[in-house]
Design an enzyme around this catalytic site. Sequence first.
Site, short mmCIF file in Angstrom:
data_model
loop_
_atom_site.label_atom_id
_atom_site.label_comp_id
_atom_site.label_asym_id
_atom_site.label_seq_id
_atom_site.Cartn_x
_atom_site.Cartn_y
_atom_site.Cartn_z
N SER A 65 14.06 -13.49 5.14
CA SER A 65 14.53 -12.10 5.30
C SER A 65 13.66 -11.25 6.22
O SER A 65 14.04 -10.10 6.50
CB SER A 65 14.65 -11.43 3.93
OG SER A 65 15.76 -11.97 3.23
N TYR A 304 3.48 -0.91 6.11
CA TYR A 304 4.85 -1.39 6.24
C TYR A 304 4.88 -2.90 6.06
O TYR A 304 3.98 -3.62 6.52
CB TYR A 304 5.43 -1.00 7.60
CG TYR A 304 5.48 0.50 7.75
CD1 TYR A 304 6.54 1.24 7.23
CD2 TYR A 304 4.44 1.19 8.37
CE1 TYR A 304 6.57 2.62 7.33
CE2 TYR A 304 4.45 2.57 8.47
CZ TYR A 304 5.52 3.27 7.95
OH TYR A 304 5.54 4.64 8.03
N ASP A 307 9.13 -9.25 4.52
CA ASP A 307 8.92 -10.55 3.88
C ASP A 307 10.18 -11.38 3.97
O ASP A 307 11.27 -10.86 4.23
CB ASP A 307 8.58 -10.38 2.39
CG ASP A 307 7.21 -9.76 2.15
OD1 ASP A 307 6.44 -9.63 3.11
OD2 ASP A 307 6.93 -9.41 1.00
N GLY A 308 10.03 -12.66 3.69
CA GLY A 308 11.22 -13.50 3.63
C GLY A 308 10.94 -14.83 2.96
O GLY A 308 9.82 -15.34 3.01
N GLY A 312 12.13 -23.02 0.06
CA GLY A 312 10.95 -23.83 0.30
C GLY A 312 10.03 -23.34 1.38
O GLY A 312 9.03 -24.00 1.69
#
Length: 463
Positions: A65, A304, A307-308, A312
Site C-alpha cells: 500500500s 509522515y 506503509d504497505g 509475505g
Amino acid sequence: MLNGPMPIDVPRIRTRVGELLAEYGIPSAAVGVLHGGQTAEFAVGVKHVETGEAATTDTVYQCGSMTKTWTALAFMQLVDEGKVDLDEPVRTYLPGFRVADPETSAKVTARHLLYHTGGTEELYGDPGEDDDVYERMVENIADAPQVFPLGRTHGYSAALGYAILARILEVLDGKGWDDVMRDRLFDPMGLTSTASRHEQVDAARAATGHLLRTLEEGPIVTPIDYLPRAFGPGGNITSTIREVLALAHVLLHDGTAPNGRRVASAESIREMMRSRVPVPDPYMFGPAWALGLIVCDWQGETVYATDGSTIGQNARLRVLPGSNTAIAMLTNGAPRESLYRKVFNEILTGLGTVTVPDLPAPDPAPHLDLSRYAGVYERPGTRFEVSAEDGRLTLTLALNPMHADFLRKPHHLRYELLPVSETHFLMAPADPSEETQTVAIYDFTDGPARYLHTNCRVHPRSW
C-alpha cells in the site's frame, strides 16, 4: 553504502538488524536513510530461504500500500495541470459513476477517496487481469453498499478507492494506469527499478515473500507470489530501497526528485501533507490521514508515513520534515511493528532526531459501561465479536478457515481488550508470533458503539 558523512554507525546497525531479523524470523531487509542531503543504505539476509541468495540494495521488494502514495502523487499532477479539482464529484470525470447509495454516487470526491472516507464496500467482483481492470471495477460497484455514510469516518479502502482514482487518471491521460505511472513518475524521476506490474520485474533481482507460522519452523515461502491486478493503484508497485528514498526526496524537497526533475508543485506537496481527517485509532499508525500519507505525532513533531504489505512482504517509510530526514525499510517477511520500531529508533537515535513513540499504557481503573461496546462488528470476510465478561472486554476474531489452516491457527482467536481511554483499547497478543494491536470502538450516537476500527479498517456493528 554511504554517499557522504552521516552520524550513524552503519556497520553496527547492519549487524543489529541481522540479529533482529533472526529473532523475528524474517529472511531479509533493505534499509535506507536520507538525512541532511546524505544517504545510507544497506541490505541484510537472503532473498529466498530455499536458495539462500543474498539480498542487496538492488533487490526489488513489493511495496504494497505504499503504492497509494505514488498514485496520490500522480493524481496531484492532474491538480497542478488544472485537469481535476479534489472537491469536484467523481462524476465530473466519470459521468457514469454509480454505487448503491445515491448521495455517495452524486457527492463522493477525489479528496474522499484519498482520505479513505468514501465508505463504499469493496464489492467489485472479479474484474480480471486485463488492461480494462479499473474500468471494470468502476462498472462493477453499481450495487455496492456503504460501510458507513459518505464522510462519516475514516475507513481504509485496500483497493477500490485508489482504483477509482486510477480510472480518472486513465480517462484524462488516455492511457492505462501502468503507463500513466511510468510516464508521469518513474521515467521523469529516472527510476529504472520501480514497476507497477509483476511481469516488469527482473526475477533475478526480486525478493520472494515469506510467512511465519512458528519461530521454530522458521519462515516459509508464500503460496501467493503477488496481489491481483485489481490492487495495482493501491498495492502493486515494486521498488528498491534507493528508489523508495527517491519518493521520500520528492516529499522532503517540495516536489523535486533527486535528479532535479520537478514532479509536483510545492503547493501540491503541502496539500498532500496538510489536508487531513482524523483516524479513529490514532496509536498504531497515526492520529490523522492526509492525501496518500499517514500523519504521525512523535512527541509533538509531525512525521509522515506510508506503509504497505503484500502476502509475505512489507514496506515502511517515515518522512521527518523537521530534521530533513527519511528512513525506509523493505522486508520479505510478515510485518512486525516492534521490529520496525527497534530498527528505526536505533537509526533515529544516532541521528539525534525524534524517535518512534511506544504504544500507550492501559488505564488500570477505567469506568466504562461495557454493554455499550459488546456486539458483533463485521464486513464481508471479517467478523469481530466483542463480549463483556467479569468486568472486562474480550474480542473474538473469526479467521478465514483456509487461512487459519495454512498458518496452523484456530479458526477463532480470542483477545483481551485493555482500555486506554473511553474509545481506545490495546489488544493483547494471543501467541508469541503476534504483537499488541490497537482498537477503537466508537460513535455512541445511538447508545451502543457503531464502529470498530483496527489496522486502519472500520467495521460497523451488525448487532
